[in-house]
Design a protein around this motif. Sequence first.
Motif, PDB file in Angstrom:
ATOM      1  N   ASN A 193       0.826  -1.214   0.000  1.00 30.42           N
ATOM      2  CA  ASN A 193       0.000   0.000   0.000  1.00 30.42           C
ATOM      3  C   ASN A 193       0.866   1.272   0.000  1.00 30.42           C
ATOM      4  O   ASN A 193       0.628   2.214  -0.757  1.00 30.42           O
ATOM      5  CB  ASN A 193      -0.924   0.020   1.218  1.00 30.42           C
ATOM      6  N   SER A 194       1.857   1.278   0.867  1.00 27.25           N
ATOM      7  CA  SER A 194       2.709   2.463   1.007  1.00 27.25           C
ATOM      8  C   SER A 194       3.540   2.702  -0.249  1.00 27.25           C
ATOM      9  O   SER A 194       3.715   3.853  -0.690  1.00 27.25           O
ATOM     10  CB  SER A 194       3.631   2.307   2.220  1.00 27.25           C
ATOM     11  N   ALA A 195       4.065   1.622  -0.826  1.00 27.01           N
ATOM     12  CA  ALA A 195       4.893   1.751  -2.024  1.00 27.01           C
ATOM     13  C   ALA A 195       4.082   2.318  -3.191  1.00 27.01           C
ATOM     14  O   ALA A 195       4.554   3.207  -3.920  1.00 27.01           O
ATOM     15  CB  ALA A 195       5.490   0.395  -2.409  1.00 27.01           C
ATOM     16  N   ILE A 196       2.858   1.830  -3.364  1.00 22.84           N
ATOM     17  CA  ILE A 196       2.003   2.321  -4.447  1.00 22.84           C
ATOM     18  C   ILE A 196       1.656   3.797  -4.222  1.00 22.84           C
ATOM     19  O   ILE A 196       1.715   4.623  -5.148  1.00 22.84           O
ATOM     20  CB  ILE A 196       0.720   1.485  -4.548  1.00 22.84           C
ATOM     21  N   GLY A 197       1.309   4.145  -2.983  1.00 25.40           N
ATOM     22  CA  GLY A 197       0.959   5.529  -2.666  1.00 25.40           C
ATOM     23  C   GLY A 197       2.127   6.479  -2.895  1.00 25.40           C
ATOM     24  O   GLY A 197       1.963   7.553  -3.481  1.00 25.40           O
ATOM     25  N   PHE A 198       3.321   6.068  -2.466  1.00 27.40           N
ATOM     26  CA  PHE A 198       4.497   6.930  -2.622  1.00 27.40           C
ATOM     27  C   PHE A 198       4.889   7.055  -4.092  1.00 27.40           C
ATOM     28  O   PHE A 198       5.257   8.143  -4.558  1.00 27.40           O
ATOM     29  CB  PHE A 198       5.666   6.374  -1.811  1.00 27.40           C
TER      30      PHE A 198
END
Length: 261
Positions: A193-198
């Motif tokens: 989730n964090s990787a996609i958002g960043f």
Amino acid sequence: MEYLGYFASIIIGLSLGLIGGGGSILTIPILVYLFKVDPELATSYSLFIVGATSLFGGYSHYKLGNLNLKTAIYFALPSIVSILIIREVIFPQIASTLFTVASYAVSKNLLIMIVFSILMIAAALSMIKDKNMIVNNPKTNFSQLALIGFLVGIVTGFLGAGGGFLIIPALLFFANLPMKQAVGTSLLIIFINSAIGFAGDLYIGTPVDYTFLLEISCIAFIGLLIGVQLSKKIDGNKLKPIFGWFVLLMGVYIITKELFF
């Protein structure tokens, strides 16, 4: 204040390693109040720090056999969709100043911090009240798991929060995972989730201080290693109420500071 911020960064990883969540709940206040990062930018930085730390934590739990890949994929894919919708479509359209009441301007940054503080208080109360969870349904409910994944993606997209405090109960109740597997699987989902958002933030041109991010991530990583080792000996459920009280105090502090000072 920066020295205190670096010390507090250890707790980000410690929380992720021990209970599979809570890291992002701490990251935003640390960035905003101790490092004086703009709240909107802090949501992007939080995605990087929590995501990088969760990646190493997920790998550590994978080696311990505490990771369910199929469950993580079913949860993470709907989250990716909602994250991209929020961060790349909706979030950039929100005006810097939302509205004005008398002479008081309600800004986008104020909204972020108030919503985040409310989320902190809700998560804290959940952790304080939470007892050992008993799962009555022996089968994995993938449709409900996917729906919750979509909702968690909204939280991640808007606040830069990994959502571990929401993911853990979902994995326990709807994926029928034991606590240690729920922690490990949660870390993998938080990373995705964090990787996609960043990555989405980079695409729209968000300015990034990589030196600062790597410093904080390395410190959080040290905390995570400690947390993973302690998780072998300490039941995360016993630590949740203590951590919950800490998060509750922080949530109350943030909402009081933003509204009255």
